[in-house]
Design a protein around this motif. Structure first.
Motif, PDB file in Angstrom:
ATOM      1  N   MET A 175     -14.062 -10.778  -3.035  1.00  0.00           N
ATOM      2  CA  MET A 175     -13.572  -9.620  -3.798  1.00  0.00           C
ATOM      3  C   MET A 175     -13.325  -8.409  -2.905  1.00  0.00           C
ATOM      4  SD  MET A 175     -13.128 -10.343  -6.975  1.00  0.00           S
ATOM      5  CE  MET A 175     -13.162  -8.769  -7.801  1.00  0.00           C
ATOM      6  N   LEU A 176     -14.163  -8.260  -1.877  1.00  0.00           N
ATOM      7  CA  LEU A 176     -13.985  -7.116  -0.973  1.00  0.00           C
ATOM      8  C   LEU A 176     -12.629  -7.183  -0.279  1.00  0.00           C
ATOM      9  CD1 LEU A 176     -15.064  -4.593   0.412  1.00  0.00           C
ATOM     10  CD2 LEU A 176     -16.150  -6.080   2.107  1.00  0.00           C
ATOM     11  N   ILE A 177     -12.248  -8.407   0.132  1.00  0.00           N
ATOM     12  CA  ILE A 177     -10.952  -8.571   0.789  1.00  0.00           C
ATOM     13  C   ILE A 177      -9.815  -8.194  -0.167  1.00  0.00           C
ATOM     14  CG2 ILE A 177      -9.343 -10.250   1.778  1.00  0.00           C
ATOM     15  CD1 ILE A 177     -11.739 -11.750   2.886  1.00  0.00           C
ATOM     16  N   LEU A 178      -9.915  -8.640  -1.415  1.00  0.00           N
ATOM     17  CA  LEU A 178      -8.876  -8.310  -2.397  1.00  0.00           C
ATOM     18  C   LEU A 178      -8.828  -6.813  -2.662  1.00  0.00           C
ATOM     19  CD1 LEU A 178      -9.271 -11.243  -4.964  1.00  0.00           C
ATOM     20  CD2 LEU A 178      -7.432 -10.892  -3.310  1.00  0.00           C
ATOM     21  N   GLU A 179      -9.977  -6.181  -2.668  1.00  0.00           N
ATOM     22  CA  GLU A 179     -10.015  -4.732  -2.893  1.00  0.00           C
ATOM     23  C   GLU A 179      -9.324  -3.992  -1.743  1.00  0.00           C
ATOM     24  OE1 GLU A 179     -13.308  -1.194  -3.738  1.00  0.00           O
ATOM     25  OE2 GLU A 179     -13.917  -3.296  -3.768  1.00  0.00           O
ATOM     26  N   VAL A 180      -9.597  -4.449  -0.513  1.00  0.00           N
ATOM     27  CA  VAL A 180      -8.942  -3.855   0.659  1.00  0.00           C
ATOM     28  C   VAL A 180      -7.435  -4.066   0.586  1.00  0.00           C
ATOM     29  CG1 VAL A 180      -8.669  -4.015   3.163  1.00  0.00           C
ATOM     30  CG2 VAL A 180     -10.958  -4.049   2.153  1.00  0.00           C
ATOM     31  N   LEU A 181      -7.022  -5.281   0.221  1.00  0.00           N
ATOM     32  CA  LEU A 181      -5.588  -5.577   0.093  1.00  0.00           C
ATOM     33  C   LEU A 181      -4.940  -4.706  -0.977  1.00  0.00           C
ATOM     34  CD1 LEU A 181      -5.500  -9.483   0.365  1.00  0.00           C
ATOM     35  CD2 LEU A 181      -4.800  -7.829   2.097  1.00  0.00           C
ATOM     36  N   PHE A 182      -5.650  -4.502  -2.089  1.00  0.00           N
ATOM     37  CA  PHE A 182      -5.095  -3.700  -3.175  1.00  0.00           C
ATOM     38  C   PHE A 182      -4.881  -2.259  -2.741  1.00  0.00           C
ATOM     39  CE2 PHE A 182      -5.811  -0.765  -6.729  1.00  0.00           C
ATOM     40  CZ  PHE A 182      -4.744  -1.111  -7.542  1.00  0.00           C
ATOM     41  N   TYR A 183      -5.894  -1.654  -2.134  1.00  0.00           N
ATOM     42  CA  TYR A 183      -5.745  -0.253  -1.715  1.00  0.00           C
ATOM     43  C   TYR A 183      -4.744  -0.108  -0.567  1.00  0.00           C
ATOM     44  CZ  TYR A 183      -9.418   1.213  -4.875  1.00  0.00           C
ATOM     45  OH  TYR A 183     -10.147   1.488  -6.014  1.00  0.00           O
ATOM     46  N   SER A 184      -4.630  -1.151   0.246  1.00  0.00           N
ATOM     47  CA  SER A 184      -3.583  -1.153   1.277  1.00  0.00           C
ATOM     48  C   SER A 184      -2.209  -1.191   0.619  1.00  0.00           C
ATOM     49  CB  SER A 184      -3.750  -2.363   2.200  1.00  0.00           C
ATOM     50  OG  SER A 184      -4.980  -2.314   2.891  1.00  0.00           O
ATOM     51  N   PHE A 185      -2.115  -1.972  -0.455  1.00  0.00           N
ATOM     52  CA  PHE A 185      -0.849  -2.060  -1.190  1.00  0.00           C
ATOM     53  C   PHE A 185      -0.487  -0.722  -1.813  1.00  0.00           C
ATOM     54  CE2 PHE A 185       1.524  -3.445  -5.116  1.00  0.00           C
ATOM     55  CZ  PHE A 185       2.673  -3.835  -4.446  1.00  0.00           C
ATOM     56  N   VAL A 186      -1.466  -0.038  -2.370  1.00  0.00           N
ATOM     57  CA  VAL A 186      -1.231   1.294  -2.937  1.00  0.00           C
ATOM     58  C   VAL A 186      -0.664   2.221  -1.869  1.00  0.00           C
ATOM     59  CG1 VAL A 186      -2.310   3.342  -3.938  1.00  0.00           C
ATOM     60  CG2 VAL A 186      -3.011   1.068  -4.709  1.00  0.00           C
ATOM     61  N   ALA A 187      -1.277   2.200  -0.669  1.00  0.00           N
ATOM     62  CA  ALA A 187      -0.822   3.061   0.423  1.00  0.00           C
ATOM     63  C   ALA A 187       0.607   2.716   0.844  1.00  0.00           C
ATOM     64  CB  ALA A 187      -1.765   2.927   1.615  1.00  0.00           C
ATOM     65  N   VAL A 188       0.913   1.412   0.907  1.00  0.00           N
ATOM     66  CA  VAL A 188       2.253   0.974   1.310  1.00  0.00           C
ATOM     67  C   VAL A 188       3.296   1.411   0.281  1.00  0.00           C
ATOM     68  CG1 VAL A 188       3.714  -1.080   1.562  1.00  0.00           C
ATOM     69  CG2 VAL A 188       1.512  -0.953   2.744  1.00  0.00           C
ATOM     70  N   VAL A 189       2.973   1.275  -0.995  1.00  0.00           N
ATOM     71  CA  VAL A 189       3.904   1.694  -2.047  1.00  0.00           C
ATOM     72  C   VAL A 189       4.155   3.197  -1.966  1.00  0.00           C
ATOM     73  CG1 VAL A 189       4.217   1.947  -4.544  1.00  0.00           C
ATOM     74  CG2 VAL A 189       3.373  -0.217  -3.607  1.00  0.00           C
ATOM     75  N   VAL A 190       3.117   3.971  -1.701  1.00  0.00           N
ATOM     76  CA  VAL A 190       3.273   5.417  -1.547  1.00  0.00           C
ATOM     77  C   VAL A 190       4.239   5.728  -0.400  1.00  0.00           C
ATOM     78  CG1 VAL A 190       2.107   7.561  -0.872  1.00  0.00           C
ATOM     79  CG2 VAL A 190       1.052   6.034  -2.545  1.00  0.00           C
TER      80      VAL A 190
END
Length: 371
Positions: free
Chosen positions: A1-16
């Motif tokens: 789950m930690l990896i998915l959480e990191v991927l999700f917040y990385s995705f948020v940053a990329v979309v921004v």
């Protein structure tokens, strides 16, 4: 789950990051209002065309240059050591048109096969100080091309970036890909110029005052780099105070695109090879945009497969796509490339893959240049 959480917040940053590029930077051009000027320029213009083994193209396209309605212009035809009958075609046109000047360039050891050397001789031979460049395989879309481009010259604006389009072919995916890449590139260089940081132009449709050429010592700082007579020169000479953009539809030029992926790949290898010589800020901004594109697709697909926080992921994907469609849609409308937007996601993914392949190919070996 930690990896998915990191991927999700990385995705948020990329979309921004992607939203900032499309909505703010590229939006500066896409959403801008066209400035219509009634000023009739009377600058004497020298149109400069450098040709190497382009006899057939010259016969076909030069009349569209000579038929411009502009009152005071000459055409400087540079024969860059052609081994076909390009020079004979030049001489034939010159016998019928008094406003043609021919510069016959012969190879010398120090500048063997160097287009920049040939262009430098043509620029020095030009009668007028306002110079307008196009290629031997290009054709203005109207007889107002010179007039439209020259309107943008002012006492301050001594560089004018134009749009060089490619002919359309309805049933060719490669044709749409080439024109989509051209649209995206133009959106980038028009947008950077809009925000006061011009970084390139295209030699198919470019104008500048001869003083700008001499102020930067011509192409001397990148003479050994075989390509870049357009983009590297503009990257060095252009700034927020001296650069204008021209995208009125009568100012466009068109040329015939490559008909095979192999030929286009070779062409893009030459074009891309100059980017590493841009100013650092431009390299950084362009690289950040490209990397954010790759990460967007990688993270979007990864998170979609895992269904992690899928409503939020779906919302971010839609947000990015909506802004991208709007921005490139408005830009495509300005540049008459609307049909490429229908296939936008497919064209984008294909282009990303090919651009990465070009990057790897250029790392392995040097591309072929003007010979």
């Amino acid at each position: 789950m930690l990896i998915l959480e990191v991927l999700f917040y990385s995705f948020v940053a990329v979309v921004v990051v992607q939203v900032l590029y499309y909505a703010v930077l590229f939006g500066s051009f896409a959403f801008s209002k066209s400035i219509k000027t009634s000023i009739n320029s009377n600058h004497p213009i020298s149109v400069i065309i450098c040709a190497k083994n382009e006899a057939e193209n010259i016969k076909h396209f030069l009349p569209s240059i000579l038929n411009q309605t502009y009152p005071n212009f000459e055409v400087v035809l540079i024969n860059d050591s052609s081994h076909d009958n390009t020079l004979d075609i030049f001489e034939d046109f010159k016998s019928k048109h008094s406003n043609i000047k021919i510069v016959n360039v012969k190879n010398i050891e120090a500048f063997w096969g160097n287009k920049k050397y040939a262009l430098s001789l043509g620029i020095k031979a030009a009668t007028h100080n306002h110079l307008l460049f196009t290629d031997a395989d290009c054709q203005p879309v109207s007889n107002q091309w010179i007039a439209e481009m020259s309107k943008n010259f002012t006492n301050e604006d001594t560089i004018v970036l134009g749009y060089g389009a490619y002919n359309k072919s309805k049933k060719s995916f490669l044709n749409k890909l080439i024109r989509f890449e051209t649209l995206l590139t133009a959106t980038q260089y028009f947008s950077f110029a809009k925000v006061g940081s011009p970084f390139m132009g295209v030699g198919r449709n470019l104008a500048y005052h001869r003083d700008e050429f001499f102020k930067t010592n011509g192409f001397i700082n990148h003479m050994k780099i075989r390509s870049g007579d357009d983009d590297l020169f503009i990257n060095e000479a252009a700034n927020a105070k001296n650069t204008a953009i021209c995208y009125s539809k009568n100012s466009f030029t068109t040329s015939i695109p490559k008909s095979s992926l192999k030929d286009w790949f070779k062409q893009k290898r030459r074009h891309v090879s100059t980017a590493k010589h841009y100013k650092f800020k431009h390299q950084f901004l362009l690289a950040t945009f490209y990397i954010s594109q790759i990460l967007f697709w990688f993270l979007a697909i990864t998170l979609a497969i895992t269904t992690y926080l899928w409503p939020f992921v779906l919302g971010l994907i839609l947000l990015r796509f909506i802004i991208q469609f709007l921005t490139l849609g408005f830009s495509a409308n300005k540049l008459d490339e609307k049909d490429t937007i229908i296939l936008l996601p497919i064209l984008e993914i294909t282009l990303i893959v090919l651009q990465f392949s070009i990057f790897i190919a250029n790392k392995i070996s040097k591309p072929n240049y003007w010979k």
